[in-house]
Design a protein around this motif. Structure first.
Motif, short mmCIF file in Angstrom:
data_model
loop_
_atom_site.label_atom_id
_atom_site.label_comp_id
_atom_site.label_asym_id
_atom_site.label_seq_id
_atom_site.Cartn_x
_atom_site.Cartn_y
_atom_site.Cartn_z
N TRP A 195 52.00 52.69 46.14
CA TRP A 195 52.28 51.45 45.41
C TRP A 195 52.69 50.33 46.37
N SER A 196 53.52 50.65 47.36
CA SER A 196 53.93 49.61 48.32
C SER A 196 52.72 49.13 49.13
N GLN A 197 51.82 50.04 49.46
CA GLN A 197 50.61 49.63 50.19
C GLN A 197 49.72 48.74 49.33
N GLN A 198 49.67 49.00 48.04
CA GLN A 198 48.88 48.16 47.14
C GLN A 198 49.47 46.75 47.06
N VAL A 199 50.79 46.64 47.04
CA VAL A 199 51.43 45.32 47.02
C VAL A 199 51.12 44.57 48.31
N LYS A 200 51.21 45.24 49.45
CA LYS A 200 50.89 44.61 50.73
C LYS A 200 49.43 44.17 50.77
N LEU A 201 48.55 44.99 50.23
CA LEU A 201 47.13 44.66 50.21
C LEU A 201 46.87 43.41 49.37
N ARG A 202 47.55 43.28 48.24
CA ARG A 202 47.39 42.09 47.41
C ARG A 202 47.89 40.84 48.15
N GLU A 203 49.02 40.96 48.85
CA GLU A 203 49.55 39.83 49.61
C GLU A 203 48.58 39.41 50.72
N ILE A 204 48.03 40.38 51.40
CA ILE A 204 47.11 40.08 52.49
C ILE A 204 45.83 39.46 51.95
N SER A 205 45.33 39.94 50.84
CA SER A 205 44.10 39.36 50.29
C SER A 205 44.35 37.93 49.82
N THR A 206 45.56 37.64 49.32
CA THR A 206 45.89 36.26 48.94
C THR A 206 45.92 35.36 50.18
N GLU A 207 46.51 35.85 51.26
CA GLU A 207 46.55 35.08 52.50
C GLU A 207 45.15 34.88 53.06
N VAL A 208 44.29 35.88 52.93
CA VAL A 208 42.92 35.76 53.41
C VAL A 208 42.18 34.67 52.64
N LYS A 209 42.38 34.61 51.33
CA LYS A 209 41.73 33.58 50.53
C LYS A 209 42.20 32.19 50.94
N LEU A 210 43.51 32.04 51.19
CA LEU A 210 44.03 30.75 51.64
C LEU A 210 43.44 30.36 53.00
N MET A 211 43.37 31.32 53.90
CA MET A 211 42.82 31.04 55.23
C MET A 211 41.33 30.74 55.16
N GLU A 212 40.60 31.37 54.25
CA GLU A 212 39.18 31.07 54.10
C GLU A 212 38.99 29.62 53.67
N GLY A 213 39.83 29.15 52.76
CA GLY A 213 39.76 27.74 52.37
C GLY A 213 40.06 26.82 53.53
N HIS A 214 41.07 27.18 54.32
CA HIS A 214 41.43 26.37 55.49
C HIS A 214 40.30 26.36 56.51
N VAL A 215 39.70 27.52 56.75
CA VAL A 215 38.59 27.62 57.71
C VAL A 215 37.39 26.83 57.22
N ASN A 216 37.11 26.89 55.93
CA ASN A 216 35.98 26.12 55.40
C ASN A 216 36.20 24.62 55.60
N GLY A 217 37.42 24.16 55.38
CA GLY A 217 37.73 22.74 55.61
C GLY A 217 37.56 22.37 57.07
#
Length: 103
Positions: A32-54
């Protein structure tokens, strides 16, 4: 003899089941803790993808030969000779300056 053999099989199966349940009880919180970390990392990846696209859009714009004049105007104070400079002034401020300067 068969009863003793059946009892031994049941005892071994109960021990194996207890060990499996204990291992599962220890692994579930970690999962369960690994799933929470995975969700946080995927959220950060989405934010960084937007930044990289810009940044990619900005990069391609900076190296576009058609945009050279407009980029030079944005980053410096040089203007095309065919353009006129427009200076906006606040009329209230002009009146205040004129009244202060007159004795």
């Amino acid at each position: 003899m068969m009863a003793l053999e059946s009892t031994a099989k049941i005892a071994v199966n109960v021990v194996i089941t207890a060990v499996a349940a204990s291992a599962l009880a220890q692994l579930l919180p970690y999962h369960w803790s690994q799933q929470v970390k995975l969700r946080e990392i995927s959220t950060e990846v989405k934010l960084m993808e937007g930044h990289v696209n810009g940044l990619q859009v900005q990069f391609s714009r900076n190296f576009d030969p058609l945009q050279t004049k407009s980029i030079m105007q944005e980053q410096g104070y040089r203007f095309d000779p065919n353009q006129r400079r427009i200076v906006l002034m606040n009329p209230d401020r002009l009146e205040d300056q004129q009244t202060e300067s007159s004795p």
